[in-house]
Design a protein around this motif. Structure first.
Motif, PDB file in Angstrom:
ATOM      1  N   GLY A 109       1.092  -1.483   0.217  1.00 57.93           N
ATOM      2  CA  GLY A 109       0.147  -0.008   0.049  1.00 57.93           C
ATOM      3  C   GLY A 109       1.019   1.358   0.087  1.00 57.93           C
ATOM      4  O   GLY A 109       0.601   2.332   0.232  1.00 57.93           O
ATOM      5  N   ALA A 110       2.058   1.333  -0.298  1.00 59.16           N
ATOM      6  CA  ALA A 110       2.661   2.528  -0.547  1.00 59.16           C
ATOM      7  C   ALA A 110       2.211   3.485  -1.522  1.00 59.16           C
ATOM      8  O   ALA A 110       2.552   2.848  -2.532  1.00 59.16           O
ATOM      9  N   GLU A 111       2.380   4.530  -0.721  1.00 64.07           N
ATOM     10  CA  GLU A 111       2.400   5.699  -1.800  1.00 64.07           C
ATOM     11  C   GLU A 111       2.926   6.351  -2.777  1.00 64.07           C
ATOM     12  O   GLU A 111       2.514   6.469  -4.107  1.00 64.07           O
ATOM     13  N   ASN A 112       4.486   5.772  -3.014  1.00 63.45           N
ATOM     14  CA  ASN A 112       5.284   5.723  -3.581  1.00 63.45           C
ATOM     15  C   ASN A 112       6.927   5.511  -3.380  1.00 63.45           C
ATOM     16  O   ASN A 112       6.661   4.388  -2.335  1.00 63.45           O
ATOM     17  N   VAL A 113       7.495   5.262  -4.464  1.00 66.00           N
ATOM     18  CA  VAL A 113       8.955   4.040  -3.553  1.00 66.00           C
ATOM     19  C   VAL A 113      10.379   5.214  -3.676  1.00 66.00           C
ATOM     20  O   VAL A 113       9.621   6.631  -4.377  1.00 66.00           O
ATOM     21  N   ASN A 114      10.365   5.180  -2.759  1.00 65.94           N
ATOM     22  CA  ASN A 114      11.524   6.677  -2.384  1.00 65.94           C
ATOM     23  C   ASN A 114      12.652   6.175  -2.182  1.00 65.94           C
ATOM     24  O   ASN A 114      12.810   5.809  -0.736  1.00 65.94           O
ATOM     25  N   VAL A 115      13.430   6.660  -2.675  1.00 66.48           N
ATOM     26  CA  VAL A 115      15.012   5.919  -2.734  1.00 66.48           C
ATOM     27  C   VAL A 115      16.278   6.893  -1.920  1.00 66.48           C
ATOM     28  O   VAL A 115      15.955   8.313  -2.487  1.00 66.48           O
ATOM     29  N   VAL A 116      15.771   6.828  -1.038  1.00 63.09           N
ATOM     30  CA  VAL A 116      16.090   7.527   0.007  1.00 63.09           C
ATOM     31  C   VAL A 116      18.180   7.396  -0.224  1.00 63.09           C
ATOM     32  O   VAL A 116      19.005   6.441   0.300  1.00 63.09           O
ATOM     33  N   THR A 117      18.677   8.727  -0.624  1.00 59.62           N
ATOM     34  CA  THR A 117      20.237   9.445  -0.901  1.00 59.62           C
ATOM     35  C   THR A 117      21.511   7.859  -1.096  1.00 59.62           C
ATOM     36  O   THR A 117      21.731   6.899  -0.675  1.00 59.62           O
ATOM     37  N   GLY A 118      20.310   8.106  -3.010  1.00 62.85           N
ATOM     38  CA  GLY A 118      21.346   7.340  -3.312  1.00 62.85           C
ATOM     39  C   GLY A 118      22.389   7.809  -4.507  1.00 62.85           C
ATOM     40  O   GLY A 118      22.515   7.324  -6.116  1.00 62.85           O
TER      41      GLY A 118
END
Length: 308
Positions: free
Chosen positions: A105-114
């Motif tokens: 159910g995630a609203e988005n895929v949030n790539v952190v510090t890549g």
């Protein structure tokens, strides 16, 4: 894309390490993409967290290395004993993690510090989108990245969430070891705004005792990023006296001063974090859920305790 890892010139540090041969760059990483944690995070800006939570994917390593890094266990920044916890994943496993977040159910895929792993992340996002990823991809970064590397994400990232930490070269040198941070971050954010102007949110963290730096950032934002929302953050947390960064929280007076500057510069669109004092919310990436259960729902952990 791979030749950007050889004599590495992926980020503005231009460290020259042959990461394809297994040597670590200034980011502490080889050409492998290593991840530490993925889960539903409720603490992002309201439209990003939504009802289901933002599907955060925390990448191990970092090309900046802030002295006040709150994710020091996976970035290696802020403390000499930074562990850089994480495990190498393939493009296919990255895509599987994206699908698991979507299924939960995630609203988005949030790539952190890549920023130091853009070619590998681009492959993973392409595999996910080709395989049927429906939710948007969000790029959550320090802003210290090159336009040439960002171009590899063109068409793969739907929303950009860069930091603009400071425009003061001496402060950048002191806290990040990167006196060129202001120039690099401005160029990166300008590219994002030109590339997808309706899908950029610029973050700025108030540093205690450094209000003139914040004032300069707000002025630049008002003059150069007019249509984008600003996310003003007050959650600065001291990382101990061994750090070069300030050893106290943001004061109420500093916070209210900055709020007054928002009005002065006519900045109305965006988000303003309430004043945060305390460190209970800081993550511990050694745990399957690094955050509190109210803040995060784990989906994947490098230890294998949450496997997709």
């Amino acid at each position: 894309m791979e030749n950007m890892y050889s004599t590495c010139r992926l980020c503005p540090r231009l460290c020259g390490a042959d990461r394809i041969a297994g040597r670590n760059g200034r980011c502490g990483e080889s050409a492998e993409l290593r991840l530490a944690f993925a889960g539903l995070h409720m603490g992002e800006e309201p439209p990003l967290s939504g009802k289901g939570g933002s599907g955060t994917i925390f990448v191990s390593g970092c090309n900046l290395g802030c002295a006040c890094c709150q994710n020091w266990q996976i970035s290696g920044g802020g403390r000499a004993e930074g562990e850089r916890l994480g495990r190498a994943v393939s493009a296919e496993e990255f895509a599987a993690i994206c699908f698991a977040l979507q299924d939960r159910g995630a609203e988005n895929v949030n790539v952190v510090t890549g920023s130091h792993a853009i070619p590998a992340i681009a492959r993973g996002l392409r595999a996910a989108k080709t395989g049927g990823l429906r939710i948007p991809a969000l790029w959550n970064s320090s802003g210290y990245e090159s336009v040439a590397a960002l171009a590899l994400l063109d068409g793969l990232v739907d929303t950009w969430l860069p930091d603009l930490k400071t425009l003061d070269s001496s402060l950048a040198a002191r806290f990040f070891g990167t006196p060129d941070y202001p120039q690099a971050a401005q160029a990166a954010i300008r590219w994002m705004l030109a590339n997808r102007p309706q899908e950029v949110i610029v973050r700025h963290l108030i540093l205690p005792g450094c209000l003139e730096s914040t004032r300069s950032v707000l002025r630049w934002f008002a003059e150069n990023a007019g249509g984008a929302p600003l996310s003003l953050m007050s959650q600065y947390t001291p990382m101990g006296k061994a750090s070069a960064a300030p050893d106290r929280f943001v004061s109420r007076r500093e916070y209210e001063t900055v709020l007054g500057w928002l009005e002065e510069f006519g900045i109305e669109d965006g988000f303003c974090q309430e004043l945060v004092v305390g460190s209970d919310w800081l993550p511990d990436f050694r745990r399957p859920n690094p955050f509190s259960s109210e803040l995060s729902v784990p989906v994947w952990h490098f230890s294998g305790q949450n496997v997709v």
